[in-house]
Scaffold this motif. Structure first.
Motif, mmCIF file in Angstrom:
data_model
loop_
_atom_site.group_PDB
_atom_site.id
_atom_site.type_symbol
_atom_site.label_atom_id
_atom_site.label_comp_id
_atom_site.label_asym_id
_atom_site.label_seq_id
_atom_site.Cartn_x
_atom_site.Cartn_y
_atom_site.Cartn_z
ATOM 1 N N PHE A 43 0.827 -1.208 0.000
ATOM 2 C CA PHE A 43 0.000 0.000 0.000
ATOM 3 C C PHE A 43 0.866 1.264 0.000
ATOM 4 O O PHE A 43 0.479 2.285 -0.585
ATOM 5 C CB PHE A 43 -0.939 -0.009 1.200
ATOM 6 N N THR A 44 2.028 1.210 0.656
ATOM 7 C CA THR A 44 2.942 2.357 0.620
ATOM 8 C C THR A 44 3.455 2.601 -0.793
ATOM 9 O O THR A 44 3.543 3.757 -1.245
ATOM 10 C CB THR A 44 4.116 2.118 1.573
ATOM 11 N N MET A 45 3.793 1.532 -1.502
ATOM 12 C CA MET A 45 4.236 1.673 -2.887
ATOM 13 C C MET A 45 3.135 2.267 -3.761
ATOM 14 O O MET A 45 3.405 3.141 -4.607
ATOM 15 C CB MET A 45 4.681 0.312 -3.430
ATOM 16 N N MET A 46 1.895 1.841 -3.564
ATOM 17 C CA MET A 46 0.800 2.384 -4.368
ATOM 18 C C MET A 46 0.551 3.855 -4.047
ATOM 19 O O MET A 46 0.292 4.668 -4.949
ATOM 20 C CB MET A 46 -0.467 1.550 -4.149
ATOM 21 N N ALA A 47 0.624 4.229 -2.762
ATOM 22 C CA ALA A 47 0.452 5.630 -2.403
ATOM 23 C C ALA A 47 1.575 6.495 -2.968
ATOM 24 O O ALA A 47 1.347 7.606 -3.467
ATOM 25 C CB ALA A 47 0.391 5.773 -0.876
ATOM 26 N N PHE A 48 2.800 5.969 -2.917
ATOM 27 C CA PHE A 48 3.931 6.710 -3.473
ATOM 28 C C PHE A 48 3.808 6.851 -4.988
ATOM 29 O O PHE A 48 4.184 7.881 -5.560
ATOM 30 C CB PHE A 48 5.230 5.997 -3.117
ATOM 31 N N SER A 49 3.267 5.833 -5.651
ATOM 32 C CA SER A 49 3.070 5.920 -7.104
ATOM 33 C C SER A 49 2.031 6.974 -7.465
ATOM 34 O O SER A 49 2.176 7.674 -8.478
ATOM 35 C CB SER A 49 2.649 4.554 -7.653
ATOM 36 N N VAL A 50 0.989 7.106 -6.649
ATOM 37 C CA VAL A 50 -0.007 8.158 -6.901
ATOM 38 C C VAL A 50 0.640 9.533 -6.788
ATOM 39 O O VAL A 50 0.386 10.439 -7.607
ATOM 40 C CB VAL A 50 -1.183 8.019 -5.918
ATOM 41 N N LEU A 51 1.508 9.710 -5.784
ATOM 42 C CA LEU A 51 2.226 10.981 -5.648
ATOM 43 C C LEU A 51 3.141 11.220 -6.847
ATOM 44 O O LEU A 51 3.245 12.358 -7.357
ATOM 45 C CB LEU A 51 3.037 10.968 -4.355
ATOM 46 N N MET A 52 3.802 10.169 -7.323
ATOM 47 C CA MET A 52 4.658 10.307 -8.495
ATOM 48 C C MET A 52 3.847 10.662 -9.733
ATOM 49 O O MET A 52 4.284 11.484 -10.566
ATOM 50 C CB MET A 52 5.443 9.011 -8.721
ATOM 51 N N PHE A 53 2.664 10.068 -9.888
ATOM 52 C CA PHE A 53 1.791 10.422 -11.009
ATOM 53 C C PHE A 53 1.430 11.913 -10.962
ATOM 54 O O PHE A 53 1.392 12.589 -12.002
ATOM 55 C CB PHE A 53 0.516 9.575 -10.979
ATOM 56 N N PHE A 54 1.149 12.427 -9.772
ATOM 57 C CA PHE A 54 0.787 13.827 -9.624
ATOM 58 C C PHE A 54 1.947 14.741 -10.032
ATOM 59 O O PHE A 54 1.764 15.705 -10.786
ATOM 60 C CB PHE A 54 0.379 14.095 -8.170
ATOM 61 N N VAL A 55 3.150 14.415 -9.560
ATOM 62 C CA VAL A 55 4.321 15.254 -9.876
ATOM 63 C C VAL A 55 4.664 15.173 -11.362
ATOM 64 O O VAL A 55 4.901 16.200 -12.020
ATOM 65 C CB VAL A 55 5.514 14.826 -9.005
ATOM 66 N N VAL A 56 4.682 13.960 -11.910
ATOM 67 C CA VAL A 56 5.017 13.794 -13.322
ATOM 68 C C VAL A 56 3.960 14.441 -14.210
ATOM 69 O O VAL A 56 4.283 15.036 -15.249
ATOM 70 C CB VAL A 56 5.184 12.303 -13.653
ATOM 71 N N GLY A 57 2.706 14.360 -13.790
ATOM 72 C CA GLY A 57 1.644 14.985 -14.579
ATOM 73 C C GLY A 57 1.786 16.486 -14.669
ATOM 74 O O GLY A 57 1.527 17.082 -15.723
ATOM 75 N N ILE A 58 2.217 17.118 -13.584
ATOM 76 C CA ILE A 58 2.370 18.575 -13.588
ATOM 77 C C ILE A 58 3.630 19.004 -14.333
ATOM 78 O O ILE A 58 3.612 19.976 -15.102
ATOM 79 C CB ILE A 58 2.383 19.103 -12.136
ATOM 80 N N THR A 59 4.726 18.289 -14.120
ATOM 81 C CA THR A 59 6.020 18.740 -14.651
ATOM 82 C C THR A 59 6.296 18.273 -16.082
ATOM 83 O O THR A 59 7.052 18.937 -16.801
ATOM 84 C CB THR A 59 7.154 18.256 -13.741
ATOM 85 N N VAL A 60 5.720 17.151 -16.506
ATOM 86 C CA VAL A 60 6.065 16.599 -17.822
ATOM 87 C C VAL A 60 4.840 16.437 -18.724
ATOM 88 O O VAL A 60 4.836 16.902 -19.872
ATOM 89 C CB VAL A 60 6.789 15.243 -17.667
ATOM 90 N N VAL A 61 3.797 15.761 -18.218
ATOM 91 C CA VAL A 61 2.665 15.417 -19.079
ATOM 92 C C VAL A 61 1.864 16.661 -19.487
ATOM 93 O O VAL A 61 1.531 16.836 -20.671
ATOM 94 C CB VAL A 61 1.755 14.395 -18.368
ATOM 95 N N LYS A 62 1.573 17.532 -18.547
ATOM 96 C CA LYS A 62 0.790 18.729 -18.882
ATOM 97 C C LYS A 62 1.526 19.642 -19.863
ATOM 98 O O LYS A 62 0.921 20.101 -20.839
ATOM 99 C CB LYS A 62 0.443 19.479 -17.596
#
Length: 247
Positions: A43-62
């Protein structure tokens, strides 16, 4: 004496079954500690992946989605000079501006050349601006070094990227936000999310199999105890009948 022996054997069987049940329970309790830690890690890995998705979405994907520098053309570098007026650098200080002009191959149209998408947002007229908060002498030296490199490329043809709708008079030398870079940035969050979900699923499957195994072991021990008790009763009946028959 015979009755004492029978009672002792039945008592020994009950203690053996009870010891087997307790040992199985202890194994389940001991293994559940490691399983709980594995589930927490998943569950920690999944929560950390959600945070990574948020950061990558703002800095790279958007920025990649908002980028429309897709048309590629040939550009010839015709001019590179340093402006006398320094430009503002994010409201912190002023920096020298290196401007470069290019012509499109096969036409007489000209445009300002920029390094990437960020340089267009920082200084619309500048190909390159040095970092803010540097010494004035270092700023001038760095800009002159970049200009010397561009001077060696005067008259040469290279590929450039165009956005005719939003930036008609500007071209890019290279793109910072591409589909390949966006997919590579999303790879690690996806792997982390999949690894965490797989870890939790495997632990849950192990718990289910362990529970089924414990139930089967307890049912087997109970059936063996029942058969032994039945055999003991039959033996006592036969013994009693043989003792009652006249010799």
């Amino acid at each position: 004496m015979f009755m004492i022996k029978i009672l002792f054997e039945s008592r020994f069987r009950s203690l053996t079954v009870r010891h087997h049940t307790v040992s199985v329970t202890d194994k389940i309790l001991v293994s559940s500690v490691g399983e709980d830690r594995a589930i927490l890690l998943g569950f920690t890995m999944m929560a950390f992946s959600v945070l990574m998705f948020f950061v990558v979405g703002i800095t790279v994907v958007k920025p990649f989605i908002n980028s429309h520098w897709e048309e590629e053309a040939g550009c010839v570098l015709v001019q590179a000079d340093i402006l006398t007026e320094w430009v503002d650098c994010r409201g912190v200080s002023t920096v020298p501006c290196l401007r470069a002009a290019v012509n499109f191959t096969g036409s007489n149209q000209s445009a300002f050349l920029h390094l990437d998408e960020e340089s267009v947002l920082l200084a619309p007229e500048c190909f390159y601006v040095p970092k803010c908060q540097m010494d004035r002498v270092d700023l001038q030296a760095e800009v002159h070094r970049v200009k010397e490199v561009l001077d060696t490329q005067l008259g040469s043809t290279s590929s450039c990227f165009i956005d005719r709708t939003r930036h008609p008079g500007v071209v890019l030398l290279s793109r910072k936000y591409t589909l390949k870079k966006a997919l590579l940035a999303l790879l690690w969050p996806c792997l982390t999310l999949g690894g965490g979900a797989l870890l939790v699923g495997l632990v849950k499957l192990t718990q289910c199999l362990a529970r089924l195994s414990a139930e089967m072991c307890s049912e087997g021990a109970g059936s063996r105890l029942t058969s032994r008790n039945a055999q003991g009763k039959l033996y006592r009946l036969l013994r009693r009948s043989s003792m009652q028959t006249p010799s």
